[in-house]
Scaffold this motif. Structure first.
Motif, PDB file in Angstrom:
ATOM      1  N   ARG A  30       0.851  -1.186   0.000  1.00 37.25           N
ATOM      2  CA  ARG A  30       0.000   0.000   0.000  1.00 37.25           C
ATOM      3  C   ARG A  30       0.885   1.233   0.000  1.00 37.25           C
ATOM      4  O   ARG A  30       1.776   1.369   0.848  1.00 37.25           O
ATOM      5  CB  ARG A  30      -0.898   0.039   1.242  1.00 37.25           C
ATOM      6  CG  ARG A  30      -1.812  -1.166   1.411  1.00 37.25           C
ATOM      7  CD  ARG A  30      -2.834  -1.236   0.281  1.00 37.25           C
ATOM      8  NE  ARG A  30      -3.812  -2.282   0.461  1.00 37.25           N
ATOM      9  CZ  ARG A  30      -3.774  -3.459  -0.150  1.00 37.25           C
ATOM     10  NH1 ARG A  30      -2.783  -3.777  -0.963  1.00 37.25           N
ATOM     11  NH2 ARG A  30      -4.730  -4.342   0.029  1.00 37.25           N
ATOM     12  N   ASN A  32       0.348   5.406  -0.072  1.00 40.22           N
ATOM     13  CA  ASN A  32      -0.659   6.465   0.029  1.00 40.22           C
ATOM     14  C   ASN A  32      -0.006   7.823   0.257  1.00 40.22           C
ATOM     15  O   ASN A  32       0.974   7.928   1.003  1.00 40.22           O
ATOM     16  CB  ASN A  32      -1.598   6.197   1.216  1.00 40.22           C
ATOM     17  CG  ASN A  32      -2.368   4.918   1.044  1.00 40.22           C
ATOM     18  OD1 ASN A  32      -3.080   4.754   0.069  1.00 40.22           O
ATOM     19  ND2 ASN A  32      -2.213   4.004   1.983  1.00 40.22           N
ATOM     20  N   LYS A  52      -2.141  -1.563  -3.923  1.00 40.05           N
ATOM     21  CA  LYS A  52      -2.974  -0.361  -4.011  1.00 40.05           C
ATOM     22  C   LYS A  52      -2.085   0.873  -3.890  1.00 40.05           C
ATOM     23  O   LYS A  52      -1.298   0.990  -2.949  1.00 40.05           O
ATOM     24  CB  LYS A  52      -4.017  -0.327  -2.892  1.00 40.05           C
ATOM     25  CG  LYS A  52      -4.827  -1.603  -2.736  1.00 40.05           C
ATOM     26  CD  LYS A  52      -5.758  -1.844  -3.887  1.00 40.05           C
ATOM     27  CE  LYS A  52      -6.660  -3.027  -3.621  1.00 40.05           C
ATOM     28  NZ  LYS A  52      -6.389  -4.207  -4.386  1.00 40.05           N
TER      29      LYS A  52
END
Length: 187
Positions: A30, A32, A52
């Motif tokens: 991940r 972000n 992601k």
């Protein structure tokens, strides 16, 4: 592929290819809210599963020169080379959400042929580029906002580009080359 940069030139590299012949060497990664500047490639991804990337911003990448090209740089590079015959997709279940590639550092470069200066906001290449989704991603000031290409015609494409913003491109907003296999590219 021989005519493109590798993960070695990236600000962030998700590269599971060191897991000898195994797809998905990086799993459930991940990323972000990351800002990347000053690299040939902002984020490079290969041999991943369930990855992601959300709300990242790549800006003003530097220009790399090689004997193959006069120069190139890439915001996000997805390298879809299969780890082993019959193996899992090297980009399995990769999702980007609201990511941006600001290539404005290249706005004074010119492009006249396929061997001249190249810049891509989002670049998908390799022999198996499938199972990847983009939602609300933006590219600005690139030669090609998006470029999808492959060297293989025996693939099951599943590439989705949803609600993209392609601004001030010099060549094509979205350029698709030689995706000859079965499946779909949804825009």
């Amino acid at each position: 592929p021989t005519n493109s940069p590798t993960t070695n030139y990236a600000g962030v590299a998700l590269d599971g290819s060191n897991w000898s012949g195994t797809a998905g060497g990086v799993s459930r990664a991940r990323i972000n809210n990351l800002r990347i500047s000053g690299f040939v490639t902002g984020i490079a991804v290969t041999q991943v599963v369930d990855t992601k990337i959300s709300k990242c911003y790549v800006q003003q990448p530097i220009v790399y020169s090689s004997t193959s090209y006069n120069g190139y740089h890439i915001g996000y590079h997805f390298i879809g080379d299969v780890a082993s015959a019959g193996g899992m997709s090297p980009l399995a279940s990769t999702v980007l959400n609201e990511c941006s590639a600001d290539m404005s550092g290249t706005k004074n470069y010119t492009w006249s042929s396929s061997n001249d200066f190249l810049s891509f906001g989002f670049f998908l290449d390799g022999d198996d580029i499938r199972d990847i989704s983009f939602y609300g991603c933006e590219t600005v000031h690139a030669e090609n906002g998006w470029k999808l290409q492959t060297t293989n015609s025996d693939d099951n494409w599943n590439i989705r580009i949803n609600d993209s913003i392609n601004d001030t491109f010099k060549g094509n907003a979205i350029r698709i080359n030689a995706l000859n296999g079965t499946g779909a590219v949804s825009i």
